[in-house]
Write an enzyme that holds these catalytic residues in place. Sequence first.
Site, short mmCIF file in Angstrom:
data_model
loop_
_atom_site.label_atom_id
_atom_site.label_comp_id
_atom_site.label_asym_id
_atom_site.label_seq_id
_atom_site.Cartn_x
_atom_site.Cartn_y
_atom_site.Cartn_z
N SER A 180 0.80 -1.23 0.00
CA SER A 180 0.00 0.00 0.00
C SER A 180 0.83 1.28 0.00
O SER A 180 0.32 2.34 -0.31
CB SER A 180 -0.94 0.00 1.19
N HIS A 208 -5.98 -4.47 -0.66
CA HIS A 208 -5.95 -3.35 -1.61
C HIS A 208 -6.20 -3.82 -3.04
O HIS A 208 -5.71 -3.21 -3.99
CB HIS A 208 -4.62 -2.60 -1.52
N LYS A 239 -12.45 -1.77 2.68
CA LYS A 239 -11.83 -0.89 1.69
C LYS A 239 -12.76 -0.76 0.47
O LYS A 239 -13.78 -0.09 0.58
CB LYS A 239 -10.43 -1.37 1.36
#
Length: 392
Positions: A180, A208, A239
């Site tokens: 990330s 992610h 997320k």
Amino acid sequence: MEDIKKILNEQIDSIKEAGTFKDERVIQTPQETEINVLGKSVINFCANNYLGLSNNSTIKKAAIKAIEEWGFGLSSVRFICGTQTIHKDLEEIVSEFHSMEDTILYSSCFDANGGLFETILSKDDAVFSDELNHASIIDGIRLCKAEKNRYRHCDMNHLEELLKTSNGRLKLIATDGVFSMDGVVAPLKDIVLLAKKYNALVMVDDCHATGFLGKQGRGSGDYHNVLNEIDIITSTFGKALGGASGGFISSSKEIIEILRQKSRPYLFSNSLAPPLVAACIKVFQIISENHEYKNQLEKNTMHFRKEIKNIGFEIKGDNHPIVPIMIYDAKKALMMSEKLLKRNIYVIAFSFPVVPENEARIRVQISASHSEEQINKALHAFKDVGKELKII
Ligand SMILES: *Cc1c(COP(=O)(O)O)cnc(C)c1O
């Protein structure tokens, strides 16, 4: 109390002196591309709201409906009286999404990673972990008794060296799907080849990536076309998938079964609340029927990556909505983020120890719900501030 207060105040002071003290920015509106911070409206480039679903009205409606139908909370862990039909439904949907046999839900991906390694690996086994893996993988590995090997970031030669010399009965390679701080996708093609060669399992944390990366949005394995070669996937609902909270592990029947029997954050922590579960089911329905969010995210990402380079900035990473803009000097990076905030562009500067020394950067995160106008405003502001600070 006085003793600990004194000790902790010294620690807090030294964090402040080191310049790494974290002030929480208070947001006065829902999570959107435009938010109110400190009483003014800014364009938000630092949420993990990749698909722009965090305040999506269809998903909110599903959550509200689920409160009416299934209640607010369960007041129980899963195996006592905390499993509803919707929990099993969501597990099945996530399994299908990854073409895995089964899935287990956790309160967070941090818990999923915390409860994985200790449960499936014994002292006779070995784990191989990328040095830049997420804190939750590091902590999860700390808890297990297996032989621990840490390989240099994405360094396949080093990983092979370690695999070659290990005597582990079972070998497990653990990696973030996307790192990330850099927007770098793990070299899963090579990892999978090494796993085959040395009879190792592959675990990928796709926080992610799940929902938008790869042809079908199925994550980093999809991106590298090796989804079927990955043995264990952990990820988050916090997320891209609506951004509320919750995590999961998808894998073989046996691995999921033993996790249900023995994984401590699953056994000893409350069941996911019904509105979250129902809303996540809706998220999967939306992203499987409608590729518009994913396509728009890719379009926005390409546009920003291309134009920020044209302006003269150096960026890092693969084709991912995390765009690290390299400033190198920590003070300049901080100044840059402050000047951008004055122009209503909300971005975060990262410096040592979060990233290597002298590699300070501004991290921009693109969302499907950013308008072209918002992105262009950011590009303009970057250009002006970059010139002002003599970075470009
Ligand atoms: C965000 C993140 C986590 C933690 O997920 P939560 O569901 O918020 O606990 C774990 N691993 C990685 C790689 C992450 O980026």
